[in-house]
Motif scaffolding. Structure first.
Motif, PDB file in Angstrom:
ATOM      1  N   PRO A   1       0.866  -1.136   0.207  1.00 34.94           N
ATOM      2  CA  PRO A   1      -0.085  -0.122   0.123  1.00 34.94           C
ATOM      3  C   PRO A   1       0.943   1.201   0.167  1.00 34.94           C
ATOM      4  N   ALA A   2       0.073   2.240  -0.177  1.00 36.67           N
ATOM      5  CA  ALA A   2       0.846   3.521  -0.331  1.00 36.67           C
ATOM      6  C   ALA A   2       1.518   3.831   0.979  1.00 36.67           C
TER       7      ALA A   2
ATOM      8  N   TYR B   1       5.280   3.710   5.934  1.00 37.27           N
ATOM      9  CA  TYR B   1       4.581   2.974   6.919  1.00 37.27           C
ATOM     10  C   TYR B   1       5.107   3.369   8.398  1.00 37.27           C
TER      11      TYR B   1
ATOM     12  N   ASN C   1      13.135   7.114  -4.440  1.00 37.27           N
ATOM     13  CA  ASN C   1      11.893   7.798  -4.854  1.00 37.27           C
ATOM     14  C   ASN C   1      12.431   8.297  -6.665  1.00 37.27           C
TER      15      ASN C   1
ATOM     16  N   ASP D   1       9.088  -4.023  -4.588  1.00 35.37           N
ATOM     17  CA  ASP D   1       8.336  -2.813  -5.114  1.00 35.37           C
ATOM     18  C   ASP D   1       8.874  -1.658  -4.191  1.00 35.37           C
TER      19      ASP D   1
ATOM     20  N   GLN E   1       7.790   1.283  -3.982  1.00 39.71           N
ATOM     21  CA  GLN E   1       6.921   2.090  -2.862  1.00 39.71           C
ATOM     22  C   GLN E   1       6.798   1.375  -1.712  1.00 39.71           C
TER      23      GLN E   1
ATOM     24  N   GLY F   1       8.444   2.642   1.890  1.00 45.24           N
ATOM     25  CA  GLY F   1       7.588   2.782   3.108  1.00 45.24           C
ATOM     26  C   GLY F   1       8.178   2.044   4.356  1.00 45.24           C
TER      27      GLY F   1
END
Length: 420
Positions: free
Chosen positions: A221-222, A225, A297, A336, A338, A342
């Protein structure tokens, strides 16, 4: 001149024969000897049981496994039955477990053919039904469709979200699990980093390994975290799998999650192994994490992969085990992006130092003497902060100590679990 009436080769062979097959069978065989077959009994005792079984190059257990394989391949079922029964009931030096006999038959299916292995399973199962009670083994009903590879376990995904990919290895002993052990991986890795340890521990324990959110086959998820979110992920997975209190083994990020889990959900944790991890970073180190996040990023994970390998593995390991390093590099760059950043944010802001005193269960802290990412001083902070913590330092180990020193890591963990 003297003459020794004892044939030493015969006596040595007879002792090996008794050690491997048991007194009852050997006595019955010798008592049935007669003028027709006594020479043959003498021959096999001297040559099979002394000349071969008496050689120190292989232990009796290994030789028995070879005998089972050969008798399956040749269809010598009387000899096969003899050694299966003796293997299940024999002394510790030559005993085979039902799981080990199963693995011999599985391998025989490839090299001797499925029909031979099928017959072997039939014979072995008949003997197991007779002796299961004597050896504490339960022949429980099991559906072939639900069978899982012993080296990777039954895989699944959590019903709750974000979905977490996991594997479960049930005890190969055929007995109730001593513990449920959960293995929690490092940043940029996945549950496969634990395969060796998971297979060792699953002899007697139920072993669960899983991919953190943002990693492997789990949802990403985006972000960013928090460590609390990662700990809550673990808690809902354990509740979904109805584990009860577990022994948590976490390395690096996995160790950080373990600390937070023990603080937020103490009823779920029986004991902790915290390897190559920390309870918090100084500001200078946090700035390094910010730079890593900015790079990923902007450019993806590839530009940082070699530097990450340099922190994960020391120079000698990278030179000697280039294939292993390449595998972990592929895992990092395929993670991943992202999900990776996170979790980087969660790791950067880990902060449990002031709360360590609340972790009262038994804790083993493992540090690598060459670890620059979470050096020995960080491990000492953990030990000093928890009332029931002890420290083990692994030589010639840097950050992924469980990969660089798998045997000594396994020994440290298993010895600790034996005390829980």
């Amino acid at each position: 001149m003297s003459f020794d009436p004892l044939d030493h080769d015969f006596e040595r062979g007879l002792q090996n024969r008794r050690d491997v097959l048991g007194d009852a069978w050997v006595d019955r065989s010798l008592n049935n000897a007669n003028s027709f077959n006594a020479d043959f009994q003498n021959l096999i005792t001297r040559f099979a049981w002394h000349e071969i079984w008496g050689r120190p190059g292989l232990d009796h257990k290994t030789r028995r496994a070879i005998v089972l394989s050969i008798t399956v391949a040749l269809g010598r079922w009387e000899e096969f039955d003899l050694h299966v029964r003796a293997a299940l009931l024999g002394d510790e030096g030559s005993r085979l477990t039902p799981d080990e006999i199963k693995e011999i038959l599985m391998q025989s299916a490839i090299y001797a053919g499925v029909p031979a292995a099928n017959t072997g399973f039939t014979h072995a199962l008949a003997i197991l039904r007779e002796v299961a009670g004597q050896i504490g083994y339960e022949l429980a009903p099991s559906a072939p469709g639900s069978a899982a590879h012993a080296g990777s376990g039954r895989e699944g995904s959590s019903a709750s979200t974000p979905s977490l990919h996991y594997s479960v290895r049930e005890p190969r002993s055929g007995k109730a699990p001593r513990h449920t052990v959960v293995l929690s991986h490092a940043l940029g890795c996945d549950l496969t980093m634990w395969d060796g340890l998971a297979n060792a521990l699953s002899l007697e324990n139920r072993v669960i390994a899983y991919d953190h959110r943002g990693h492997g086959a789990s949802d990403a998820p985006a972000g960013p975290y928090t460590m609390a979110e990662l700990a809550d992920d673990a808690a809902r997975l354990l509740r979904e799998l109805d584990t009860g209190p577990v022994v948590w083994v976490g390395l690096s990020m996995g160790g950080m999650v373990g600390q937070e889990l023990a603080l937020r959900h103490p009823s779920l944790v029986r004991a902790l192994v915290l390897a190559n991890t920390t309870s918090g970073y100084p500001e200078a180190a946090r700035a390094v994490w910010e730079q890593r996040i900015a790079t990923v990023n902007a450019e993806g994970i590839e530009p940082i992969a070699d530097a990450v390998m340099g922190r994960y593995f020391h120079d000698g390991f990278r030179a000697e085990k280039a294939g292993t390093v390449a595998r972990f590099r592929r895992r990092v760059v395929s993670t991943d992006a992202q999900g990776y950043v996170g979790c980087c944010s969660a790791v950067e802001h880990v902060d449990t130092t002031a709360r360590l005193g609340q972790i009262g269960m038994p804790v083993l802290v493992i540090a690598g003497e060459l670890d620059q990412g979470t050096p020995l001083s960080m491990a000492q902070t953990l030990v000093d902060g928890m009332p029931n913590a002890s420290l083990t330092v692994l030589k010639e180990a840097s950050h992924l100590s469980a990969v660089e020193q798998p045997e000594v890591f396994k020994v440290a963990v298993t010895q600790f679990i034996d005390t829980v």
